[in-house]
Scaffold this motif. Structure first.
Motif, mmCIF file in Angstrom:
data_model
loop_
_atom_site.group_PDB
_atom_site.id
_atom_site.type_symbol
_atom_site.label_atom_id
_atom_site.label_comp_id
_atom_site.label_asym_id
_atom_site.label_seq_id
_atom_site.Cartn_x
_atom_site.Cartn_y
_atom_site.Cartn_z
ATOM 1 N N ILE A 1 0.833 -1.200 0.000
ATOM 2 C CA ILE A 1 0.000 0.000 0.000
ATOM 3 C C ILE A 1 0.862 1.242 0.000
ATOM 4 O O ILE A 1 0.599 2.211 -0.734
ATOM 5 C CB ILE A 1 -0.970 -0.022 1.192
ATOM 6 N N GLU A 2 1.931 1.246 0.809
ATOM 7 C CA GLU A 2 2.809 2.411 0.836
ATOM 8 C C GLU A 2 3.453 2.646 -0.539
ATOM 9 O O GLU A 2 3.565 3.789 -0.998
ATOM 10 C CB GLU A 2 3.885 2.227 1.904
ATOM 11 N N ALA A 3 3.879 1.580 -1.200
ATOM 12 C CA ALA A 3 4.522 1.729 -2.502
ATOM 13 C C ALA A 3 3.542 2.239 -3.550
ATOM 14 O O ALA A 3 3.865 3.137 -4.344
ATOM 15 C CB ALA A 3 5.129 0.397 -2.942
ATOM 16 N N ALA A 4 2.344 1.671 -3.571
ATOM 17 C CA ALA A 4 1.348 2.122 -4.547
ATOM 18 C C ALA A 4 0.954 3.573 -4.307
ATOM 19 O O ALA A 4 0.792 4.358 -5.250
ATOM 20 C CB ALA A 4 0.117 1.215 -4.486
ATOM 21 N N ARG B 1 -7.426 6.250 2.365
ATOM 22 C CA ARG B 1 -8.597 5.406 2.100
ATOM 23 C C ARG B 1 -8.194 3.940 2.013
ATOM 24 O O ARG B 1 -8.919 3.056 2.500
ATOM 25 C CB ARG B 1 -9.285 5.842 0.807
ATOM 26 N N ALA B 2 -7.048 3.667 1.390
ATOM 27 C CA ALA B 2 -6.603 2.276 1.261
ATOM 28 C C ALA B 2 -6.254 1.678 2.621
ATOM 29 O O ALA B 2 -6.558 0.503 2.893
ATOM 30 C CB ALA B 2 -5.399 2.202 0.327
ATOM 31 N N ILE B 3 -5.615 2.467 3.477
ATOM 32 C CA ILE B 3 -5.300 1.988 4.824
ATOM 33 C C ILE B 3 -6.583 1.631 5.570
ATOM 34 O O ILE B 3 -6.715 0.529 6.125
ATOM 35 C CB ILE B 3 -4.500 3.053 5.599
ATOM 36 N N ASP B 4 -7.526 2.560 5.571
ATOM 37 C CA ASP B 4 -8.759 2.328 6.322
ATOM 38 C C ASP B 4 -9.563 1.164 5.732
ATOM 39 O O ASP B 4 -10.132 0.352 6.475
ATOM 40 C CB ASP B 4 -9.608 3.591 6.347
ATOM 41 N N GLU B 5 -9.595 1.065 4.403
ATOM 42 C CA GLU B 5 -10.339 -0.027 3.778
ATOM 43 C C GLU B 5 -9.705 -1.378 4.103
ATOM 44 O O GLU B 5 -10.409 -2.363 4.359
ATOM 45 C CB GLU B 5 -10.395 0.181 2.268
ATOM 46 N N TRP C 1 -0.845 5.885 -7.247
ATOM 47 C CA TRP C 1 -1.782 4.953 -7.870
ATOM 48 C C TRP C 1 -3.036 4.737 -7.036
ATOM 49 O O TRP C 1 -4.053 4.288 -7.573
ATOM 50 C CB TRP C 1 -1.090 3.611 -8.118
ATOM 51 N N ILE C 2 -2.965 4.965 -5.734
ATOM 52 C CA ILE C 2 -4.131 4.781 -4.871
ATOM 53 C C ILE C 2 -4.173 5.920 -3.856
ATOM 54 O O ILE C 2 -3.156 6.577 -3.593
ATOM 55 C CB ILE C 2 -4.106 3.433 -4.117
ATOM 56 N N ASP C 3 -5.348 6.123 -3.289
ATOM 57 C CA ASP C 3 -5.522 7.077 -2.198
ATOM 58 C C ASP C 3 -5.039 6.391 -0.919
ATOM 59 O O ASP C 3 -5.669 5.447 -0.435
ATOM 60 C CB ASP C 3 -7.001 7.461 -2.087
ATOM 61 N N ARG C 4 -3.946 6.868 -0.367
ATOM 62 C CA ARG C 4 -3.268 6.164 0.727
ATOM 63 C C ARG C 4 -4.154 5.994 1.951
ATOM 64 O O ARG C 4 -4.297 4.887 2.488
ATOM 65 C CB ARG C 4 -1.983 6.904 1.102
#
Length: 330
Positions: A286-289, A299-303, A294-297
């Protein structure tokens, strides 16, 4: 006659999604700082914290930075900390793991003294950080991990960690019978209040790579003779049942996101709390993306955390514990 269909949809689930207030009110899975446990790495004789290249934002702590981070964790209201030691010297039997002045036991005493009333102080009970071959146990003459000889080392580790003030021992080595042996040893020594977290369904995963940098692993070979095959779901359920029967207070599924089915099975069957470990590779991806845009950091963590709790985890070990807890409080 064929009934005339209604002119409009009878069921409109979107009614309950129409505003942030509605979505908050009817949300099925809720996240709270108390559900999070922060893994922490403490390096022997470090003068300052050292960054871990494959895990941006995560450090090997010096004792001074460790103390600061403990206070921050307590203030954030997370559930606890899981401690890992990074020793300077290693040997075949992991002597540093049972040395009262070894880095993990020193760090445990500090944590127990400084935040033991505010956080559940937890310690990793495994030999891999302390052995020169990097395996989770001691080796026999053929170079294979000796299950029962390893249990004797785990027994001594448990007593050392309990004496240092650990409130919850994280049994991550995946040796057969480890929960029963350690529970008996603790009870015989009077440490009846020390709880056991069994890494029950721990898989031989590709997602541990950054962790091995974090603890400066010396691993030669692999751990497939004692960690679970990634394709085996029923075996995960078996390991959970065995550890509960042996006296585990909590059981763990590790990794988390690639094993949500195993986690859901454990949550459905276990009479004790079920936790999951969001491992280093999950964090690093997730950190790399996010770093590439490429992703909303956030939001991705929480999801990712929400998916783990939705699958049945009562608590999650995650390297984002502090960041997430502090952000949710804003």
């Amino acid at each position: 006659m064929t009934p005339t269909p209604p002119p409009f949809p009878v069921t409109r689930p979107r009614r309950l999604r129409q505003s942030a207030a509605w979505r908050r009110l009817v949300g099925e899975t809720r996240l709270h700082p108390a559900q999070l446990v922060l893994p922490m790495f403490v390096r022997e004789n470090a003068d300052a914290p050292l960054p871990i290249g494959s895990m941006p934002g995560v450090q090997q702590h010096s004792l001074e930075s460790f103390r600061r981070e403990l206070q921050r964790a307590a203030a954030a209201g997370i559930g606890g900390v899981m401690l890992f030691g990074v020793p300077e010297q290693k040997d075949a039997v992991g002597s540093g793991a049972t040395d009262p002045d070894g880095i993990l036991n020193v760090a445990t005493r500090i944590a127990a003294d400084e935040v033991g009333d505010a956080l559940v102080v937890q310690t990793d009970l495994c030999l891999d950080e302390f052995t020169d071959h990097g395996h989770c146990g001691v080796l026999d003459a053929r170079g294979e991990v000796d299950n029962d000889a390893t249990l004797a080392r785990y027994r001594d580790m448990a007593l050392a960690q309990a004496a240092a003030g650990s409130q919850l021992l994280g049994l991550s080595g995946m040796m057969d019978g480890q929960v029963a042996v350690i529970r008996a040893a603790l009870d015989e020594a009077g440490f009846t209040r020390v709880a056991l977290l069994a890494y029950a369904a721990k898989y031989a995963s590709a997602f541990y790579g950054p962790f091995r940098e974090a603890v400066q692993s010396s691993l030669r070979g692999d751990r497939r003779t004692y960690q679970l095959d990634p394709g085996n779901r029923r075996e995960g359920a078996l390991e959970v049942a065995l550890d509960v029967a042996e006296g585990a207070d909590i059981v763990m599924v590790k990794p988390a996101m690639s094993y949500l089915d195993v986690l859901a099975d454990a949550a459905a069957s276990s009479p004790v709390p079920v936790w999951a470990y969001q491992v280093s590779g999950e964090y690093a991806m997730i950190e790399a993306a996010a770093a590439h845009g490429w992703i909303d950091r956030e939001r991705a963590i929480d999801e990712s955390l929400q998916s783990i709790v939705r699958a049945g985890a009562d608590a999650v070990l995650t390297y984002w514990a502090l960041e997430a807890a502090e952000r949710w409080a804003r």
